[in-house]
Design a protein around this motif. Structure first.
Motif, PDB file in Angstrom:
ATOM      1  N   ARG A   1       0.824  -1.210   0.000  1.00 52.48           N
ATOM      2  CA  ARG A   1       0.000   0.000   0.000  1.00 52.48           C
ATOM      3  C   ARG A   1       0.862   1.266   0.000  1.00 52.48           C
ATOM      4  O   ARG A   1       0.485   2.276  -0.584  1.00 52.48           O
TER       5      ARG A   1
ATOM      6  N   SER B   1      -2.690  -5.973  -4.508  1.00 54.20           N
ATOM      7  CA  SER B   1      -2.063  -5.776  -3.211  1.00 54.20           C
ATOM      8  C   SER B   1      -1.095  -6.914  -2.927  1.00 54.20           C
ATOM      9  O   SER B   1      -1.310  -8.049  -3.357  1.00 54.20           O
TER      10      SER B   1
ATOM     11  N   GLU C   1      -2.916  -9.726  -1.386  1.00 49.47           N
ATOM     12  CA  GLU C   1      -4.053 -10.154  -2.206  1.00 49.47           C
ATOM     13  C   GLU C   1      -4.376 -11.626  -1.926  1.00 49.47           C
ATOM     14  O   GLU C   1      -3.475 -12.460  -1.866  1.00 49.47           O
TER      15      GLU C   1
ATOM     16  N   GLY D   1      -7.799 -13.517  -6.010  1.00 51.14           N
ATOM     17  CA  GLY D   1      -7.541 -12.278  -6.735  1.00 51.14           C
ATOM     18  C   GLY D   1      -6.431 -12.437  -7.761  1.00 51.14           C
ATOM     19  O   GLY D   1      -6.521 -11.921  -8.877  1.00 51.14           O
TER      20      GLY D   1
ATOM     21  N   SER E   1      -6.738  -3.651  -7.711  1.00 49.18           N
ATOM     22  CA  SER E   1      -7.335  -4.527  -6.721  1.00 49.18           C
ATOM     23  C   SER E   1      -8.182  -3.755  -5.713  1.00 49.18           C
ATOM     24  O   SER E   1      -7.803  -2.673  -5.266  1.00 49.18           O
ATOM     25  N   GLN E   2      -9.298  -4.328  -5.349  1.00 47.88           N
ATOM     26  CA  GLN E   2     -10.142  -3.729  -4.318  1.00 47.88           C
ATOM     27  C   GLN E   2      -9.421  -3.693  -2.976  1.00 47.88           C
ATOM     28  O   GLN E   2      -9.670  -2.820  -2.155  1.00 47.88           O
ATOM     29  N   THR E   3      -8.519  -4.632  -2.765  1.00 50.32           N
ATOM     30  CA  THR E   3      -7.741  -4.656  -1.528  1.00 50.32           C
ATOM     31  C   THR E   3      -6.895  -3.388  -1.405  1.00 50.32           C
ATOM     32  O   THR E   3      -6.735  -2.849  -0.311  1.00 50.32           O
TER      33      THR E   3
ATOM     34  N   LYS F   1      -9.272  -0.222  -0.567  1.00 52.01           N
ATOM     35  CA  LYS F   1      -9.870  -0.120   0.771  1.00 52.01           C
ATOM     36  C   LYS F   1      -8.922   0.646   1.681  1.00 52.01           C
ATOM     37  O   LYS F   1      -7.713   0.435   1.637  1.00 52.01           O
TER      38      LYS F   1
ATOM     39  N   ASP G   1      -6.863   1.655   5.029  1.00 51.66           N
ATOM     40  CA  ASP G   1      -6.256   0.885   6.112  1.00 51.66           C
ATOM     41  C   ASP G   1      -7.204   0.857   7.297  1.00 51.66           C
ATOM     42  O   ASP G   1      -7.870   1.856   7.570  1.00 51.66           O
TER      43      ASP G   1
END
Length: 160
Positions: free
Chosen positions: A91, A110, A113, A117, A133-135, A138, A140
């Motif tokens: 991130r 991520s 992940e 994914g 990626s949705q990860t 999002k 923290d």
């Protein structure tokens, strides 16, 4: 000798554990892919790059000169546009990765992940690549914690 029509994937990671894990994912979900492993982009051969249809790059082990590394992958992507580039990024370098690595033929995942994914990113290929990626999108869990709500009690208030 492998056939020339064989699908080929390159896994780049400085961590042998990550290489083994990604190799296992490829073996289990994509047994028809030939796999090549490398510790860095500098070890790649011209033949490997010409044959590859997917390159999975783990950047989580990179701590020094991350911008320079992303710029080098940017140049490789420019030369090999028919490859689907999948980047596993922490991130912390997400903004830099979006700036330099996000292209129509790449996917940003991520470094945490889930396996699904990674599998879905490989399956979708470069025609549906341009994804993040949705990860990574999002926030923290720490960002949900609002420090302004902390109540500071004085010594006399704590005694009561």
């Amino acid at each position: 000798m492998p056939s020339l029509s064989c699908k080929s994937a390159i896994i780049i990671s400085k961590s042998p554990i990550i290489q083994t894990g990604l190799g296992s994912i490829m073996s289990r979900y994509f047994p028809d892919y030939e796999r090549a492993f490398s510790r860095s982009h500098e070890e790649l051969t011209l033949l490997q790059l010409r044959r590859a249809i997917v390159v999975i790059v783990d950047t989580s082990g990179e701590q020094h000169n991350v911008r320079g590394l992303c710029e080098q992958y940017y140049r490789l992507q420019s030369q090999y546009r028919d490859i689907h580039w999948i980047y596993l990024i922490p991130r912390a370098i997400y903004p830099l990765a979006v700036e330099l690595l996000m292209r129509p033929e790449s996917t940003l995942l991520s470094d945490i992940e889930p396996v699904e994914g990674i599998v879905n990113a490989i399956r979708s290929g470069s025609e549906h690549a341009e994804r993040i990626s949705q990860t990574l999108l999002k926030p923290d869990p720490e960002e949900f914690y609002d420090h302004q709500d902390d109540v500071m009690l004085t010594f006399s208030e704590r005694k009561v």
